[in-house]
Design a protein around this motif. Structure first.
Motif, short mmCIF file in Angstrom:
data_model
loop_
_atom_site.label_atom_id
_atom_site.label_comp_id
_atom_site.label_asym_id
_atom_site.label_seq_id
_atom_site.Cartn_x
_atom_site.Cartn_y
_atom_site.Cartn_z
N ASN A 1 41.69 48.70 39.12
CA ASN A 1 40.88 47.71 39.85
C ASN A 1 40.79 48.00 41.35
O ASN A 1 40.07 47.33 42.08
CB ASN A 1 41.45 46.31 39.66
N ILE B 1 35.79 52.34 49.78
CA ILE B 1 34.70 53.22 50.21
C ILE B 1 34.83 53.50 51.71
O ILE B 1 35.46 52.72 52.43
CB ILE B 1 33.31 52.60 49.94
N VAL C 1 36.28 47.49 48.24
CA VAL C 1 35.25 46.91 47.38
C VAL C 1 35.79 46.63 45.98
O VAL C 1 35.03 46.35 45.06
CB VAL C 1 34.02 47.84 47.29
N SER D 1 41.09 43.51 31.92
CA SER D 1 40.94 44.19 33.21
C SER D 1 39.96 45.34 33.11
O SER D 1 39.13 45.56 34.01
CB SER D 1 42.28 44.73 33.69
N LEU D 2 40.07 46.08 32.00
CA LEU D 2 39.15 47.21 31.81
C LEU D 2 37.71 46.72 31.72
O LEU D 2 36.80 47.32 32.30
CB LEU D 2 39.50 47.98 30.54
N THR E 1 36.49 43.94 32.96
CA THR E 1 36.08 43.48 34.29
C THR E 1 35.68 44.65 35.18
O THR E 1 34.66 44.63 35.87
CB THR E 1 37.23 42.70 34.96
N GLU E 2 36.52 45.71 35.13
CA GLU E 2 36.25 46.88 35.96
C GLU E 2 34.97 47.58 35.51
O GLU E 2 34.16 48.01 36.34
CB GLU E 2 37.44 47.84 35.89
N ARG F 1 32.08 45.67 36.74
CA ARG F 1 31.91 45.88 38.18
C ARG F 1 31.20 47.22 38.43
O ARG F 1 30.28 47.31 39.25
CB ARG F 1 33.27 45.88 38.88
N GLN F 2 31.64 48.25 37.68
CA GLN F 2 31.00 49.55 37.84
C GLN F 2 29.54 49.51 37.40
O GLN F 2 28.67 50.14 38.01
CB GLN F 2 31.75 50.62 37.03
N LYS G 1 27.54 47.88 39.95
CA LYS G 1 27.37 48.80 41.08
C LYS G 1 26.25 49.79 40.78
O LYS G 1 25.45 50.14 41.67
CB LYS G 1 28.69 49.54 41.32
N ARG H 1 28.99 45.89 47.29
CA ARG H 1 29.62 46.60 46.17
C ARG H 1 29.98 48.04 46.53
O ARG H 1 30.42 48.80 45.68
CB ARG H 1 28.70 46.59 44.96
N GLY H 2 29.71 48.43 47.76
CA GLY H 2 30.11 49.76 48.20
C GLY H 2 29.02 50.80 48.15
O GLY H 2 29.30 51.98 48.31
#
Lengths: 163, 315
Positions: free
Chosen positions: A67, A71, A93, B40-41, B43-44, B47-48, B51, B136-137
Motif C-alpha cells: 500500500n 512519487i 500517494v 488490501s490487495l 484496495t491496492e 487504486r492502481q 490511477k 493520484r500521482g
C-alpha cells in the motif's frame, strides 16, 4: 467379597491396602495427565500465539509495503543553497503513511554511488509532501539516478539530467 | 475400575475440546489475516486501476493582456481528478522554479481554468517548462514557448528551389515533436528566419513578404508535425544562392534547419516551376470584353526570348 492372605498361619485382610493403592494411583495418573495436558495446552497456546504474531507481522509488513506509494513531484537543480544542490520533492500517494530513511544519488552511467543522505524525520502522511535540498556539487549534463528508500524497505527511483 | 476409566475419558475429552478450540481459533485467525490481506490487495489494485483510468490534458496555455498565465486543463478520464500542484520553471534560468498548490477536483469531461488558481507573471518571449501533478500521482510535463532541452526533428525547403530574379519563393519549415518525454509543446513558435546572402556575386537580396504562417501552433503533441511558411522575393544574378536558416523560439541553439533557393535566368516558362508574373502590365482595371496583347520587357531575361502575355477578360 473380602480377600485374605495367610502368612505364618496368620490371616491378614488386604481390602484397605488395595483401596488405598488404587486411589493413590488414580490420583497420580490424573495428576500426571492433568499436568501434561496443561503443559501441552500452554505450549500449544504459546506456540500458536508466537506463530500468530509472526504471521501478523509478516502480513502487515507485506500489506503495508504494497500500500506504500511515493512519487517524485519535481526535481530541480539549484545553485543558491548555498552552492549547488538538488531539490527533491516527493509526495505520498499511497493509502498509509511512510517514512523516508535514505536517499541515494547514483551515477546513471557507471552506477556508482555519488552521495547518500540519511533522514530521521522524513515521515509523510497520505497525500502529504516532503521536500529536501540535497547538497551535491552537480555538473551540467550529469546523469543522476535518485533512489529513495522507505522504512518498510520499499525503494522508488527517478532519473534526472543536470541542466 | 469403571469409575477410573470414566474419569480419564472426561479429562481426555476436556483436553481434546481445548485442543480443538485452540486449533479452530488458529485457523479462524489465519483466515481473517488472509481475508485482510486479500482486501488490501483488492484496495491496492483498485487504486492502481483508478490511477490508470485517470487522464488529463493541458488543452491550451495563453498569456493574458495583464501578462498572467492562463490555461485550460481538461479531465479526459473516466473518474474525478484532483489537480494537486503546478510547477513552473523558466527554461534556461537557474533557481526560477515556482510551485503553486491548486487542490481542485475536476469531474470527468470538465475543465479547470488556471487563471482562477495560479497567479504567475509570464513573459511571451521566454520559454517555460511546466509540470502538473495529480492527487493520484500522475505527472504531466509540458513546455510553453519552448521545446525544453531536446532537439526536435526539423526540416526546411524552398518552393520553388529555383526562381528567376524578382520572383517569390516560399520557405517551408516543418517541426516534428519526436521527443521521448511525451511532453506536448504549447505555443510552438518559430524564431526569426535567418537569411544568408553572403555567397552571392556580386550581390542578391531576399525581401520579406509574409510569414510565418501560422505564427504559432497552440499545441504539438508527441509524434505530430507542424509546418510554417514564409514568402520572400528573391533578386540576384544567375546562379546566386540564398540560404534560409529556420529554428524555434527558445529552442536548442544548434537545432536548426536550412534550405536554399537559387536565382536563375529562366528562358522558358516551363522551367520556372511557378506562375510568371508580369511586372510591366500596370493596371488591372480594364474594361470587359477586351482582348489585350502585351509584350513584357521589364526584367525579362537577357536571352533573345520575349515574354508575350495575353489577357482575356470575359464577363
Amino acid at each position: 467379597m473380602s480377600k485374605t492372605h495367610l502368612k505364618n498361619n496368620k490371616q491378614y485382610s488386604l481390602i484397605n491396602r488395595r483401596a488405598l493403592a488404587n486411589a493413590v494411583t488414580s490420583a497420580i495418573i490424573l495428576s500426571a495427565v492433568s499436568i501434561m495436558g496443561v503443559m501441552m495446552l500452554a505450549w500449544s497456546n504459546s506456540s500458536l500465539s508466537t506463530q500468530k504474531q509472526e504471521i501478523e507481522e509478516v502480513f502487515s509488513t507485506q500489506t503495508n509495503k504494497i500500500n506504500e506509494d511515493l512519487i517524485f513531484d519535481n526535481v530541480w537543480f539549484s545553485t543558491t543553497c548555498p552552492g549547488n544542490c538538488v531539490n527533491v520533492t516527493m509526495s505520498n500517494v499511497g493509502t498509509i503513511g511512510l517514512n523516508v530513511t535514505e536517499m541515494k544519488f547514483i551515477d546513471g552511467t557507471t552506477l556508482a554511488d555519488l552521495q547518500i543522505f540519511s533522514y530521521t524525520d522524513a515521515g509523510i502522511v497520505p497525500s502529504g509532501t516532503f521536500s529536501t535540498n540535497a547538497t551535491y556539487s552537480w555538473i551540467s549534463g550529469e546523469d543522476i539516478d535518485i533512489v529513495v528508500f522507505t522504512e518498510r524497505g520499499n525503494q522508488f527511483t527517478t532519473q534526472v539530467i543536470a541542466p | 475400575m469403571r469409575t477410573h476409566r470414566g474419569l480419564s475419558a472426561v479429562v481426555g475429552t476436556v483436553f481434546l475440546v481445548a485442543v480443538v478450540i485452540g486449533a479452530l481459533s488458529y485457523v479462524t485467525y489465519s483466515m481473517n489475516i488472509l481475508g485482510n490481506f486479500s482486501e488490501s490487495l483488492i484496495t491496492e489494485e483498485k487504486r492502481q486501476k483508478d490511477k490508470q483510468g485517470e487522464a488529463f490534458e493541458i488543452t491550451s496555455v495563453e498569456i493574458t493582456p495583464a501578462s498572467k498565465l492562463d490555461g485550460i486543463i481538461t479531465n479526459t478520464g473516466q473518474i474525478p481528478l484532483e489537480i494537486k500542484s503546478l510547477w513552473i520553471e523558466e527554461v534556461g534560468a537557474a533557481n526560477s522554479v515556482k510551485k503553486f498548490d491548486i487542490g481542485t477536483t475536476i469531474a470527468p469531461g470538465n475543465q479547470l481554468d488556471l487563471i482562477d488558481s495560479v497567479d504567475f507573471d509570464m513573459d511571451a518571449a521566454k520559454g517555460y517548462a511546466m509540470k502538473v501533478v495529480s492527487g493520484r500521482g500522475e505527472v504531466q510535463t509540458f513546455y510553453v514557448n519552448s521545446v525544453g532541452s531536446n532537439s526536435l526533428y526539423l526540416t526546411s525547403r524552398t518552393i520553388p528551389e529555383v526562381v528567376s530574379t524578382e520572383f517569390d519563393t516560399t520557405v517551408l519549415f516543418t517541426v516534428t515533436n519526436n521527443s521521448t518525454n511525451n511532453a506536448p509543446i504549447l505555443n510552438l513558435t518559430p524564431d526569426t528566419l535567418g537569411v544568408d546572402v553572403s555567397t552571392c556575386t556580386p550581390s542578391c537580396t531576399a525581401t520579406y513578404v509574409s510569414g510565418p504562417t501560422p505564427s504559432f501552433y497552440p499545441s504539438l503533441k508527441q509524434g505530430e508535425t507542424a509546418t510554417f511558411a514564409w514568402v520572400y522575393t528573391v533578386a540576384g544574378a544567375d546562379a546566386n544562392k540564398i540560404t534560409f536558416t529556420a529554428s524555434l523560439l527558445n529552442g536548442v541553439p544548434t537545432n536548426t534547419a536550412t534550405s536554399t533557393v537559387e536565382v536563375r535566368d529562366i528562358v522558358s516558362a516551363l522551367e520556372s516551376g511557378t506562375a510568371i508574373e508580369s511586372q510591366g502590365l500596370g493596371s488591372l482595371s480594364l474594361d470587359s470584353h477586351i482582348l489585350l496583347f502585351h509584350q513584357e520587357t521589364d526584367r525579362t531575361p537577357s536571352t533573345s526570348y520575349l515574354l508575350l502575355l495575353m489577357v482575356v477578360i470575359m464577363v
